[in-house]
Design a protein around this motif. Structure first.
Motif, mmCIF file in Angstrom:
data_model
loop_
_atom_site.group_PDB
_atom_site.id
_atom_site.type_symbol
_atom_site.label_atom_id
_atom_site.label_comp_id
_atom_site.label_asym_id
_atom_site.label_seq_id
_atom_site.Cartn_x
_atom_site.Cartn_y
_atom_site.Cartn_z
ATOM 1 N N GLU A 52 0.823 -1.221 0.000
ATOM 2 C CA GLU A 52 0.000 0.000 0.000
ATOM 3 C C GLU A 52 0.858 1.273 0.000
ATOM 4 O O GLU A 52 0.372 2.358 -0.323
ATOM 5 C CB GLU A 52 -0.948 0.029 1.218
ATOM 6 N N HIS A 53 2.143 1.149 0.403
ATOM 7 C CA HIS A 53 3.001 2.330 0.496
ATOM 8 C C HIS A 53 3.943 2.486 -0.696
ATOM 9 O O HIS A 53 4.761 3.406 -0.729
ATOM 10 C CB HIS A 53 3.804 2.292 1.796
ATOM 11 N N ARG A 86 -3.590 -1.929 17.970
ATOM 12 C CA ARG A 86 -3.119 -0.640 17.415
ATOM 13 C C ARG A 86 -3.101 0.431 18.506
ATOM 14 O O ARG A 86 -2.175 1.232 18.578
ATOM 15 C CB ARG A 86 -4.044 -0.174 16.288
ATOM 16 N N HIS A 116 4.664 -3.204 14.490
ATOM 17 C CA HIS A 116 3.646 -3.126 13.447
ATOM 18 C C HIS A 116 2.387 -3.819 13.944
ATOM 19 O O HIS A 116 2.469 -4.835 14.629
ATOM 20 C CB HIS A 116 4.116 -3.824 12.165
ATOM 21 N N ASP A 119 -4.141 -2.778 10.428
ATOM 22 C CA ASP A 119 -4.997 -1.609 10.642
ATOM 23 C C ASP A 119 -6.473 -1.831 10.309
ATOM 24 O O ASP A 119 -7.278 -0.915 10.450
ATOM 25 C CB ASP A 119 -4.447 -0.406 9.868
#
Ligand code: DAT
Ligand code: MG
Length: 151
Positions: A52-53, A86, A116, A119
């Protein structure tokens, strides 16, 4: 709702000897560790994990960082585990992370934020599958469950 999530102690967390204290926090909360292994992430796996990055300014440094040494991978199960883990980790930038969170207590900069956590439920499913085989995910009852949860 009982959920499964993926969590990782990044290479800096391993090098700084924080594995035990980080795992302890999840155990203390009553979360169930259903998978755990140490590995040095191959470049291809790092690319898939952080796809995604791709293209962002921090993508290449992020890949070097995450592949720079062994990490500790975990799958964690518990009530609302994806968001709860998270929250326990704190904001991405440790400068914004509240004291009491893992990042807020043990780190200073975004590029070395030691942990990590998935999310969303889609990322959790995807990341657990990316890092663990079915036979590495343990299904078991823990003796404290009757006291952690209402019937
Ligand atoms: P998180 O790890 O909190 O899910 P993310 O998915 O947005 O955060 O980014 C993944 C990792 O990439 C993050 O833990 C650290 C690095 N990163 C994110 N944003 C960054 C930035 N602006 N500068 C440098 N590194 C960054
Ligand atoms: Mg993320």
């Amino acid at each position: 709702m009982i959920e499964k999530t993926f969590a990782m102690v990044k290479p800096d967390g391993v090098q700084r000897g924080l594995v035990g204290r980080i795992v302890q926090r999840f155990e203390d909360r009553g979360f169930k560790i259903i998978a755990m292994k140490m590995m040095k992430i191959p470049k291809e796996l790092a690319e898939r994990h952080y796809e995604e990055h791709k293209g962002k300014g921090f993508y290449e440094p992020l890949l070097s960082y995450i592949t720079s040494g062994p990490v500790l991978c975990m799958a964690i199960e518990g009530e609302n585990a994806i968001a709860a883990v998270r929250t326990m980790m704190g904001k991405t930038n440790p400068q914004d992370a509240t004291p009491g969170t893992i990042r807020g207590d043990f780190s200073q900069v975004t590029g070395r934020n030691i942990v990590h956590g998935s999310d969303s439920s889609e990322s959790a499913k995807r990341e657990i599958k990316l890092f663990f085989n079915d036979y590495e995910i343990q299904k078991y009852e823990k003796i404290d469950e009757v006291w952690l949860f209402e019937k």
